[in-house]
Design a protein around this motif. Structure first.
Motif, PDB file in Angstrom:
ATOM      1  N   ILE A 258      -3.039  11.595  -1.770  1.00  0.00           N
ATOM      2  CA  ILE A 258      -3.743  10.546  -1.040  1.00  0.00           C
ATOM      3  C   ILE A 258      -2.860  10.091   0.116  1.00  0.00           C
ATOM      4  O   ILE A 258      -1.662   9.879  -0.059  1.00  0.00           O
ATOM      5  CB  ILE A 258      -4.147   9.356  -1.947  1.00  0.00           C
ATOM      6  CG1 ILE A 258      -4.897   8.294  -1.148  1.00  0.00           C
ATOM      7  CG2 ILE A 258      -2.970   8.810  -2.693  1.00  0.00           C
ATOM      8  CD1 ILE A 258      -5.540   7.191  -2.008  1.00  0.00           C
ATOM      9  N   GLN A 259      -3.467   9.994   1.296  1.00  0.00           N
ATOM     10  CA  GLN A 259      -2.716   9.629   2.501  1.00  0.00           C
ATOM     11  C   GLN A 259      -3.474   8.559   3.281  1.00  0.00           C
ATOM     12  O   GLN A 259      -4.679   8.691   3.516  1.00  0.00           O
ATOM     13  CB  GLN A 259      -2.537  10.851   3.403  1.00  0.00           C
ATOM     14  CG  GLN A 259      -1.855  12.004   2.722  1.00  0.00           C
ATOM     15  CD  GLN A 259      -2.054  13.315   3.477  1.00  0.00           C
ATOM     16  OE1 GLN A 259      -2.912  13.442   4.325  1.00  0.00           O
ATOM     17  NE2 GLN A 259      -1.236  14.297   3.138  1.00  0.00           N
ATOM     18  N   TRP A 260      -2.760   7.546   3.697  1.00  0.00           N
ATOM     19  CA  TRP A 260      -3.316   6.503   4.545  1.00  0.00           C
ATOM     20  C   TRP A 260      -3.121   6.943   5.986  1.00  0.00           C
ATOM     21  O   TRP A 260      -2.005   7.222   6.414  1.00  0.00           O
ATOM     22  CB  TRP A 260      -2.593   5.202   4.259  1.00  0.00           C
ATOM     23  CG  TRP A 260      -2.962   4.029   5.103  1.00  0.00           C
ATOM     24  CD1 TRP A 260      -4.134   3.817   5.781  1.00  0.00           C
ATOM     25  CD2 TRP A 260      -2.146   2.888   5.362  1.00  0.00           C
ATOM     26  NE1 TRP A 260      -4.100   2.617   6.434  1.00  0.00           N
ATOM     27  CE2 TRP A 260      -2.874   2.019   6.186  1.00  0.00           C
ATOM     28  CE3 TRP A 260      -0.881   2.514   4.965  1.00  0.00           C
ATOM     29  CZ2 TRP A 260      -2.381   0.811   6.631  1.00  0.00           C
ATOM     30  CZ3 TRP A 260      -0.385   1.304   5.400  1.00  0.00           C
ATOM     31  CH2 TRP A 260      -1.137   0.462   6.224  1.00  0.00           C
TER      32      TRP A 260
ATOM     33  N   MET B 272       1.651   7.455  -6.209  1.00  0.00           N
ATOM     34  CA  MET B 272       0.501   8.320  -6.494  1.00  0.00           C
ATOM     35  C   MET B 272       0.733   9.762  -6.061  1.00  0.00           C
ATOM     36  O   MET B 272       0.089  10.673  -6.550  1.00  0.00           O
ATOM     37  CB  MET B 272      -0.760   7.764  -5.827  1.00  0.00           C
ATOM     38  CG  MET B 272      -1.232   6.456  -6.438  1.00  0.00           C
ATOM     39  SD  MET B 272      -2.748   5.825  -5.673  1.00  0.00           S
ATOM     40  CE  MET B 272      -3.963   6.990  -6.346  1.00  0.00           C
TER      41      MET B 272
ATOM     42  N   HIS C 150      -6.110   3.658  -6.076  1.00  0.00           N
ATOM     43  CA  HIS C 150      -5.174   3.016  -5.152  1.00  0.00           C
ATOM     44  C   HIS C 150      -5.559   1.553  -4.940  1.00  0.00           C
ATOM     45  O   HIS C 150      -4.714   0.660  -4.999  1.00  0.00           O
ATOM     46  CB  HIS C 150      -5.147   3.766  -3.819  1.00  0.00           C
ATOM     47  CG  HIS C 150      -4.362   3.076  -2.756  1.00  0.00           C
ATOM     48  ND1 HIS C 150      -4.950   2.244  -1.825  1.00  0.00           N
ATOM     49  CD2 HIS C 150      -3.034   3.083  -2.476  1.00  0.00           C
ATOM     50  CE1 HIS C 150      -4.020   1.777  -1.022  1.00  0.00           C
ATOM     51  NE2 HIS C 150      -2.842   2.271  -1.393  1.00  0.00           N
TER      52      HIS C 150
ATOM     53  N   THR D   5      -9.853   8.624  -6.506  1.00  0.00           N
ATOM     54  CA  THR D   5      -8.447   8.445  -6.149  1.00  0.00           C
ATOM     55  C   THR D   5      -8.272   7.218  -5.255  1.00  0.00           C
ATOM     56  O   THR D   5      -7.326   6.444  -5.418  1.00  0.00           O
ATOM     57  CB  THR D   5      -7.903   9.709  -5.447  1.00  0.00           C
ATOM     58  OG1 THR D   5      -8.116  10.840  -6.309  1.00  0.00           O
ATOM     59  CG2 THR D   5      -6.427   9.595  -5.131  1.00  0.00           C
TER      60      THR D   5
ATOM     61  N   LEU E 136       1.068   4.293  -2.695  1.00  0.00           N
ATOM     62  CA  LEU E 136       0.803   5.667  -2.255  1.00  0.00           C
ATOM     63  C   LEU E 136       1.954   6.588  -2.641  1.00  0.00           C
ATOM     64  O   LEU E 136       1.736   7.723  -3.071  1.00  0.00           O
ATOM     65  CB  LEU E 136       0.574   5.711  -0.744  1.00  0.00           C
ATOM     66  CG  LEU E 136      -0.727   5.085  -0.259  1.00  0.00           C
ATOM     67  CD1 LEU E 136      -0.713   4.929   1.252  1.00  0.00           C
ATOM     68  CD2 LEU E 136      -1.924   5.907  -0.712  1.00  0.00           C
ATOM     69  N   LYS E 137       3.177   6.104  -2.498  1.00  0.00           N
ATOM     70  CA  LYS E 137       4.357   6.908  -2.852  1.00  0.00           C
ATOM     71  C   LYS E 137       4.327   7.259  -4.338  1.00  0.00           C
ATOM     72  O   LYS E 137       4.627   8.383  -4.726  1.00  0.00           O
ATOM     73  CB  LYS E 137       5.630   6.147  -2.493  1.00  0.00           C
ATOM     74  CG  LYS E 137       6.882   6.951  -2.679  1.00  0.00           C
ATOM     75  CD  LYS E 137       8.103   6.184  -2.204  1.00  0.00           C
ATOM     76  CE  LYS E 137       9.357   7.011  -2.405  1.00  0.00           C
ATOM     77  NZ  LYS E 137      10.558   6.289  -1.984  1.00  0.00           N
TER      78      LYS E 137
ATOM     79  N   TYR F 229      -8.542   7.096   5.155  1.00  0.00           N
ATOM     80  CA  TYR F 229      -7.681   7.762   4.172  1.00  0.00           C
ATOM     81  C   TYR F 229      -8.089   9.215   4.011  1.00  0.00           C
ATOM     82  O   TYR F 229      -9.270   9.545   4.130  1.00  0.00           O
ATOM     83  CB  TYR F 229      -7.828   7.104   2.792  1.00  0.00           C
ATOM     84  CG  TYR F 229      -6.959   5.903   2.568  1.00  0.00           C
ATOM     85  CD1 TYR F 229      -5.903   5.941   1.666  1.00  0.00           C
ATOM     86  CD2 TYR F 229      -7.187   4.712   3.244  1.00  0.00           C
ATOM     87  CE1 TYR F 229      -5.107   4.819   1.451  1.00  0.00           C
ATOM     88  CE2 TYR F 229      -6.393   3.595   3.035  1.00  0.00           C
ATOM     89  CZ  TYR F 229      -5.359   3.662   2.138  1.00  0.00           C
ATOM     90  OH  TYR F 229      -4.575   2.561   1.928  1.00  0.00           O
TER      91      TYR F 229
ATOM     92  N   SER G 153       0.824  -1.205   0.000  1.00  0.00           N
ATOM     93  CA  SER G 153       0.000   0.000   0.000  1.00  0.00           C
ATOM     94  C   SER G 153       0.861   1.259   0.000  1.00  0.00           C
ATOM     95  O   SER G 153       0.635   2.179  -0.783  1.00  0.00           O
ATOM     96  CB  SER G 153      -0.925  -0.001   1.224  1.00  0.00           C
ATOM     97  OG  SER G 153      -1.709   1.161   1.254  1.00  0.00           O
ATOM     98  N   CYS G 154       1.871   1.278   0.868  1.00  0.00           N
ATOM     99  CA  CYS G 154       2.747   2.457   0.952  1.00  0.00           C
ATOM    100  C   CYS G 154       3.512   2.696  -0.346  1.00  0.00           C
ATOM    101  O   CYS G 154       3.719   3.844  -0.752  1.00  0.00           O
ATOM    102  CB  CYS G 154       3.712   2.309   2.124  1.00  0.00           C
ATOM    103  SG  CYS G 154       2.912   2.487   3.734  1.00  0.00           S
TER     104      CYS G 154
ATOM    105  N   ALA H 257      -8.074  11.902   0.990  1.00  0.00           N
ATOM    106  CA  ALA H 257      -7.939  11.905  -0.472  1.00  0.00           C
ATOM    107  C   ALA H 257      -8.858  12.975  -1.046  1.00  0.00           C
ATOM    108  O   ALA H 257      -9.851  13.351  -0.415  1.00  0.00           O
ATOM    109  CB  ALA H 257      -8.310  10.539  -1.037  1.00  0.00           C
TER     110      ALA H 257
END
Length: 91
Positions: A39-41, A35, A66, A62, A32-33, A55, A28-29, A57
């Motif tokens: 977008i943040q978990w 993207m 992910h 978005t 996210l990196k 999240y 997942s990370c 976003a």
């Protein structure tokens, strides 16, 4: 940025090992990196058969991007409209 709760139906989620959860988190990370910061978990909660993720976003699309890139289910996505906690009672 809007906050969302994502419900992921994953049978046996509560039985996932620490190693399983580490692998899922790393994947997942990594996505996210790629993207970018839009977008943040925030965190996730693992139950018997579901994982609930929080999240930040810009929109639901978005979050779906992910999920698709990671092969993660996103059975329901709900935008948080407000947040309350015990301090909300103090006015």
């Amino acid at each position: 940025m809007p906050k969302f709760i994502i419900e992921r139906e994953i049978p046996g989620a509560g039985d996932l090992t620490k190693e399983d959860l580490t692998g899922i988190s790393q994947k997942s990370c990594s996505i996210l990196k790629e993207m970018g910061p839009q977008i943040q978990w925030v965190q996730s909660y693992v139950t018997d058969n579901k994982i609930y993720c929080v999240y930040n976003a810009p929109d639901e699309k978005t979050i779906m991007e992910h999920a698709k890139a990671g092969g993660f289910p996103a059975n329901q996505i709900t935008q948080v409209k407000n947040i309350i906690d015990p301090t909300t009672a103090e006015s």
